[in-house]
Design an enzyme around this catalytic site. Structure first.
Site, PDB file in Angstrom:
ATOM      1  N   LYS A   1       0.802  -1.471  -0.206  1.00  0.00           N
ATOM      2  CA  LYS A   1      -0.255   0.196   0.068  1.00  0.00           C
ATOM      3  C   LYS A   1       1.000   1.240   0.138  1.00  0.00           C
ATOM      4  O   LYS A   1       2.388   1.305   0.660  1.00  0.00           O
ATOM      5  CB  LYS A   1      -0.580   0.086   1.504  1.00  0.00           C
ATOM      6  CG  LYS A   1      -2.085   1.246   1.045  1.00  0.00           C
ATOM      7  CD  LYS A   1      -2.447   0.631   2.925  1.00  0.00           C
ATOM      8  CE  LYS A   1      -3.772   1.748   2.639  1.00  0.00           C
ATOM      9  NZ  LYS A   1      -4.362   2.195   4.029  1.00  0.00           N
TER      10      LYS A   1
ATOM     11  N   SER B   1      -9.278   2.185   3.165  1.00  0.00           N
ATOM     12  CA  SER B   1      -8.877   2.644   2.592  1.00  0.00           C
ATOM     13  C   SER B   1      -7.755   1.844   1.440  1.00  0.00           C
ATOM     14  O   SER B   1      -7.469   2.214   0.324  1.00  0.00           O
ATOM     15  CB  SER B   1      -7.816   3.477   3.201  1.00  0.00           C
ATOM     16  OG  SER B   1      -6.918   2.502   4.380  1.00  0.00           O
TER      17      SER B   1
ATOM     18  N   SER C   1      -9.705  -0.475   7.685  1.00  0.00           N
ATOM     19  CA  SER C   1      -9.159  -1.048   5.955  1.00  0.00           C
ATOM     20  C   SER C   1      -7.998  -1.814   5.308  1.00  0.00           C
ATOM     21  O   SER C   1      -8.465  -1.623   4.603  1.00  0.00           O
ATOM     22  CB  SER C   1      -7.322   0.875   6.551  1.00  0.00           C
ATOM     23  OG  SER C   1      -8.845   2.011   5.883  1.00  0.00           O
TER      24      SER C   1
HETATM   25  N1  GLN Z   1     -12.823   4.182   6.518  1.00  0.00           N
HETATM   26  C1  GLN Z   1     -11.687   4.334   8.442  1.00  0.00           C
HETATM   27  C2  GLN Z   1     -11.842   5.998   7.600  1.00  0.00           C
HETATM   28  O1  GLN Z   1     -12.331   6.348   6.871  1.00  0.00           O
HETATM   29  C3  GLN Z   1     -10.262   3.400   8.355  1.00  0.00           C
HETATM   30  C4  GLN Z   1      -9.337   4.242   7.517  1.00  0.00           C
HETATM   31  C5  GLN Z   1      -8.144   3.111   7.847  1.00  0.00           C
HETATM   32  O2  GLN Z   1      -8.678   1.840   8.664  1.00  0.00           O
HETATM   33  N2  GLN Z   1      -6.908   3.354   7.395  1.00  0.00           N
HETATM   34  O3  GLN Z   1     -11.164   6.094   9.075  1.00  0.00           O
END
Ligand code: GLN
Length: 476
Positions: free
Chosen positions: A75, A150, A174
């Site tokens: 990532k 994400s 994420s």
């Molecule tokens: N969807 C969550 C957020 O927007 C989690 C994102 C993540 O785990 N990086 O914060």
């Protein structure tokens, strides 16, 4: 050729029906064929091939590392020396990492091959991969739907067989949520299990590297190798590194709690139905399954969003147009250069969260929001951890809905609700995994999330392996 685990790859490498350069070329071809998914931001074809030759020689000599044969995507929030790192943001245009993240170095030292840099939501903020400066990633199962976020690029790359496994990061879901949306496995370890050195921070008291894979054994092996104290991250844990990869365990008469969510609106009826069926299946297998009322779940989401935006506003203050990346040429003095660089460089969602975080940390609101959320976090942590006095595992859906269509969750609030079930483990700092066990009536994937107590990934992984093998639904 469609490998589901490193042991399958190793088998073919060992019996001579496959060579490592052939395997890398296979993935490179798939990356090209799946370019429309927009999962890769960089492909490291030349170096992957070069390494594959060297590791092939080691395999023949019998001195290859434990990950020889594993082709991995990373990532775009994790540093690899001399490679671009952008967190899918314009603010880091042209930035190259000066060092390699500890976790990645440990994988490379065991002969993993890095095949590319994967798209994600900008600074890992989002649940759909629609917030990337490089455009959205498409879900390989249905191109009209999001892959989750994400770590959407990581999930899409693994699901479309462009690499065997991928690293993501999980701050509030994420890794687990995109894994659920792309029908693969996503593991978030206990907070602090893996060094964060070389991870571009979003919310430091939540961030953890996670694994997206097609088999539990690969997740276990990667975890085992990345885990362990790192002097470059003083918050990394000293807990002993367990032999996760052995996946042994006693699965007789477990006590399992099914987190009750039936009162919640907005949960897909097929997902509710699937959770009921897995519950009866577990009972048939001889386990004790009890429903747990957990009304406190509703506090997890606001607590998460108050604390993570606060931490993000602080963490992202370092991107100022001077030290890294994008610098605006439209400023007329120092202050306007800072302001313009940041407003040009950051996308809408990141700007929104910086503003929210700055607000909750501001002198007049600090106690009402930040201090209170810290107290609620402790309360939720204690409540969640106490579940494991009674239960071996707690099961809940990974997501309230199956993968949604692009643009469907149009407001920030709708999007935040997609994290309803994943943020609890993040607020509590405990490990959780999403397993690709179910399907909706439309054939969309349903992820089942299993949580266990802090630092018990060994149990969590062996139970996950058992679930993947034993549940009827997974055999269908
Ligand atoms: N969807 C969550 C957020 O927007 C989690 C994102 C993540 O785990 N990086 O914060």
């Amino acid at each position: 050729m469609h490998y589901r685990s490193l042991s399958q790859v190793r088998n073919d490498l060992d019996n001579g029906s496959l060579t490592l350069p052939e395997l890398v070329r296979h993935y490179l071809r798939n990356i090209e064929e799946n370019a429309h998914l927009n999962a890769f931001l960089s492909v490291y074809g030349d170096s992957a091939l070069e390494h594959s030759e060297k590791i092939q020689t080691k395999l023949l000599k019998g001195n290859a590392g434990r990950l020889a044969g594993l082709v991995l995507g990373i990532k775009d929030v994790l540093c690899i020396k001399d490679r671009p790192l952008q967190a899918s943001s314009r603010i880091l245009d042209s930035f190259h990492s000066q060092f390699t993240a500890t976790a990645i170095q440990r994988l490379i030292d065991e002969d993993a091959i890095i095949i590319g840099r994967l798209n994600c939501d900008e600074f890992a903020m989002g649940s759909s991969n629609e917030n990337s400066a490089f455009g959205p990633v498409l879900n390989p199962l249905d191109n009209n739907r999001v892959p989750g976020g994400s770590s959407g690029g990581s999930a899409a790359a693994v699901a479309s067989d462009c690499c065997l496994a991928a690293l993501g990061t999980d701050t509030g879901g994420s890794v687990r949520q995109p894994a659920a949306f792309c029908d693969i496995i996503g593991l978030k370890p206990t907070y602090s299990r893996i060094s964060r050195y070389g991870l571009a921070s979003y919310a430091s008291s939540f961030d953890i590297i996670g694994i997206l894979s097609k088999s539990v054994e690969d997740a276990a092996l990667l975890l085992e190798i990345m885990t362990g104290y790192d002097e470059m991250d003083s918050t990394s844990s000293n807990e002993p590194v367990l032999r996760y990869a052995e996946l042994a365990g006693n699965h007789e008469k477990l006590k399992i709690g099914m987190l009750n969510y039936s009162g919640d609106e907005g949960i897909d009826p097929d997902i509710l139905q699937y959770m009921r069926s897995i519950s009866s299946e577990l009972k048939e297998l001889g386990h004790v399954v009890e429903e747990i009322d957990f009304p406190e779940l509703e506090y997890a989401l606001p607590t998460y969003y108050i604390l993570t935006t606060a931490e993000a506003s602080t963490n992202l203050s370092r991107y100022d147009g001077v030290r890294y990346g994008h610098r605006s040429t439209n400023g007329h003095d120092l202050e306007s250069m800072y302001k313009k660089s940041r407003s040009e460089g950051f996308g809408e969602e990141v700007r929104r969260r910086i503003l929210l975080g700055t607000f909750v940390l501001s002198a007049n609101y600090y106690d009402a929001y930040y201090t209170k959320a810290q107290k609620v976090r402790r309360f939720l942590q204690d409540k969640t951890r106490s579940l494991f006095d009674k239960y071996d595992f707690v099961i809940l859906p990974t997501t309230p809905t199956p993968p949604f269509k692009f643009g469907e969750n149009a407001t920030p609030l709708q999007m935040f609700l997609a994290d309803l079930f994943t943020v609890l483990a993040s607020v509590a700092g405990i490990p959780a995994i999403s397993l690709p066990l179910g399907k909706t009536s439309e054939g969309l994937p349903v992820g089942v999330q299993v949580m266990s107590d802090a630092f018990t990934e060994d149990k969590l992984l062996s139970f996950s392996n058992y679930l993947m093998q034993e549940t009827l639904t997974s055999k269908a």
